[in-house]
Each structure stands twice: as structure tokens, then as C-alpha cells.
Enzyme design. Structure first.
Site, short mmCIF file in Angstrom:
data_model
loop_
_atom_site.label_atom_id
_atom_site.label_comp_id
_atom_site.label_asym_id
_atom_site.label_seq_id
_atom_site.Cartn_x
_atom_site.Cartn_y
_atom_site.Cartn_z
N LYS A 10 52.08 29.93 16.44
CA LYS A 10 52.07 29.55 17.87
C LYS A 10 53.03 28.40 18.14
CE LYS A 10 49.03 32.47 19.26
NZ LYS A 10 49.17 33.49 20.26
N LYS A 43 52.30 43.12 13.03
CA LYS A 43 51.08 43.64 13.66
C LYS A 43 51.29 43.83 15.16
CE LYS A 43 48.76 39.52 15.08
NZ LYS A 43 47.60 38.89 15.54
N LYS A 46 50.61 41.17 21.59
CA LYS A 46 51.14 40.87 22.93
C LYS A 46 52.46 40.12 22.83
CE LYS A 46 46.56 40.41 24.07
NZ LYS A 46 45.45 39.44 24.01
#
Ligand code: AMP
Ligand code: TRP
Length: 317
Positions: A111, A192, A195
Site C-alpha cells: 500500500k 492476484k 481492484k
């Protein structure tokens, strides 16, 4: 029945990765555990999200969860910020959590890369709040996708530290992985489904026929990509046809266009009744608000009792 807890961030609509990796398990486990499911809006605040997005996403995610089969008569479904106690317990846990453990978390590192201009302290302490979510209800089972295993390991560490310092109070938690803990991205078969990889990566429960057709048509069909499509077909399609196509693939005879066509057909069929339910709840948002309010009331009862005991052990009351 043992208590089960899981949460999901309101950062967009549910995609097939979320569904197969976690939420399908949420639905299936409703008869085996006393289930508590949360839309974790406080966690979502650590990302780049506007107030309007947060509010809208929270409602639409609750709708998606109801539409796939979370049954408020069986399970508690609530909005994290509606229950007092999550952040308070997170503070207590924060005083037990070494910063070094938080710095090791791969989600924090990922992140921080994704939102370089917003590496806020909530992003670092995110797993402490996650531990509080789970342990506030003394949950023992936690269904999640593979990417959350590291956070659950940290939850166990925090529980152990608390139990050693104060008194054995928290149970040992067990992560529950679904049969496909990692659904791969349609546009990058080594990553994976997520979004953060953009629209072509995933199919949401709300995608219409044309969108599904387009996304599957464009899906990468290298070896790993075909495996991923075959896996998806296995979960949404017909078992016999799946084995035939798998055998064809292994014999180098499978037409990718055929696999894609079959998969598209099955996905559209699978999503149809879910989308009808989504439409119903979209037209009746008050019904959803009521379910969430009722869920919060039930969760609050458990949270109040446990937090009082925890505060006594810590010496706060
Ligand atoms: P997220 O969308 O990252 O907030 O994840 C919500 C839940 O879905 C978590 O339990 C994740 O582990 C799970 N999940 C997300 N993406 C995938 C994926 N591609 N495959 C399997 N599980 C996933
Ligand atoms: N961190 C989880 C995710 O990104 C969401 C989450 C928050 C969660 N609190 C939780 C999952 C408690 C399981 C249990 O998907």
C-alpha cells in the site's frame, strides 16, 4: 457454536477474487458457526477515499453481501464504525504491538508503494485494528483469502502478548482458507485478481453481460492464464465439461476461445439471480440500513460485555 469473525473493506464492488477467496466461505460457514461479518469502513479510511465514496461503497458492499447469501437471520452483519469498542481495543493492542512487526507486513509495504503520497500511520497500524475486530468478539475462526494470513499471524501474536501480560483471556484464532484462496488476475496471470490492477483484472458481481464477455475475451491465455480460467470454470461451470476441457488442455487440444465462451456463459448464469437481488436492495436502501442497524445492535452487546472484562484486566476500570 464457536464464534467466527470476518471483515471486508468498502473500497468497491465485490469481485470474483473476493467471492471465491473469502465471501463464498462466509456464506457456507453460516450454519457451522455463530458468524459476525463486518463492512470495515474504518480500515477503508487508510486508503485514498472520499467521504462520498466511503458512504456509497459501504451501502453497496452490504448489498453485495446480502445478495450472495449472507443471511441476517443467521449472522450478524454490521458496519464497523457503528460499534463502539473496535478503536478502543485497537489502542490497547497498539501498546502491545512492536513497531518492527508492523513494518514487516507486506500489505503495508504494497500500500505504501500504491499510495506514495499518503503513507499515513493508520496504514501502518491497520493490522492492530484488524486484531481488535476479531478479538473484541473472542472469535476463533476467521475466513479470509491467502493474502490476509500474515495479518492473522500478527493477531495471534497480539493475543498471546495480552494473555501473557494480563491473563489468559483470548482464544487461539484459526484462519479458514477457501478452496481457492488466490484467484489470479484476468490481465496478469501471475498477480492476484485485485481492484488495484484496474477494471480488466477482475469481474465484479455487478458486471453486465457485455462487460463480462469483453473481459473474458481479453483475458490473458498463457499457461497460467488458462489454468486460472479453468479454475474459474470449475467453480462456476459443469464438473464433467471441466474435466474434458482440462484433459484437452493437457493434450494441447483445448481451444481457448471455447473455454472462454463456456466460462462467459456460466458466469452470466451464475450472476443473474445475484444481480436480481442486488437490484431489489438498491431499490430498497432503507431495508439494508435497517439490517445494518440491527446487526450493530447485536454486535454492540457482545462488544460491551467483552470490552468491560478486557478493561478490568488491563486496570482501566
Ligand atoms: P480486499 O478486496 O483486498 O479488501 O479483500 C477482501 C477479501 O477477499 C480478503 O479476505 C482477501 O483475502 C480476499 N481476496 C481479495 N482478492 C483475492 C483474490 N484475488 N483471490 C482470493 N482472495 C482474495
Ligand atoms: N484486512 C482485511 C482485508 O484487507 C479486512 C479485514 C479487516 C478483516 N478486519 C478484519 C478480515 C478482520 C478478517 C478479520 O481484506
Amino acid at each position: 457454536m464457536k464464534t467466527l469473525f470476518s471483515g471486508i473493506q468498502p473500497t468497491g464492488n465485490l469481485h470474483l477474487g473476493n467471492y471465491l477467496g473469502a465471501v463464498k466461505n462466509w456464506v457456507d460457514l453460516q450454519n457451522k458457526y455463530s458468524c459476525i461479518y463486518s463492512v470495515v469502513d474504518l480500515h477503508a479510511l487508510t486508503g485514498n477515499i472520499t467521504a462520498k465514496e466511503l458512504k456509497d461503497n459501504t451501502l453497496s458492499l452490504a448489498i453485495d453481501l446480502l445478495a450472495v447469501g449472507i443471511n441476517p437471520k443467521k449472522s450478524i452483519l454490521f458496519r464497523q464504525s457503528d460499534v463502539v469498542g473496535h478503536t478502543e481495543l485497537a489502542w490497547i493492542f497498539g501498546t502491545l504491538t512492536p513497531i518492527a512487526e508492523l513494518n514487516r507486513m507486506t500489505q503495508f509495504k504494497d500500500k505504501s508503494e500504491e499510495q506514495k503520497n499518503n503513507i499515513n500511520s493508520g496504514l501502518l497500524t491497520y493490522p492492530v485494528l484488524q486484531a481488535a475486530d476479531i478479538l473484541l468478539y473472542k472469535a476463533e475462526a476467521v475466513p479470509i483469502g491467502e493474502d490476509q494470513l500474515q495479518h492473522l499471524e500478527l493477531t495471534r501474536v497480539i493475543a498471546r502478548k495480552f494473555n501473557n501480560k494480563y491473563k489468559t483471556y483470548f482464544p487461539t484464532i484459526n484462519p479458514t482458507l477457501s478452496p481457492i484462496p488466490r484467484v489470479m488476475s484476468l490481465n496478469a496471470s501471475n498477480k492476484k485478481m485485485s481492484k488495484s490492477l484496474g477494471e480488466p483484472s477482475y469481474i465484479t458481481l455487478r458486471d453486465n453481460k457485455a462487460t463480462i464477455t469483453k473481459k473474458i475475451k481479453k483475458a490473458v491465455a498463457d499457461e497460467a492464464g488458462v489454468h486460472n480460467l479453468l479454475d474459474l470454470y470449475y467453480y462456476f461451470g459443469d464438473a464433467k465439461k471441466h474435466s474434458t476441457m482440462k484433459a484437452d488442455f493437457e493434450a494441447n487440444k483445448l481451444m481457448n476461445s471455447k473455454l472462454k465462451e463456456e466460462l462467459t456463459k456460466e458466469l452470466i448464469k451464475f450472476l443473474k439471480p445475484i444481480q436480481t437481488k442486488i437490484k431489489h436492495y438498491e431499490a430498497h436502501p432503507k431495508e439494508v440500513e435497517k439490517i445494518l442497524a440491527n446487526g450493530a445492535k447485536q454486535a454492540q452487546k457482545i462488544a460491551d460485555k467483552n470490552l468491560k472484562e478486557i478493561k478490568k484486566l488491563v486496570g482501566l476500570i
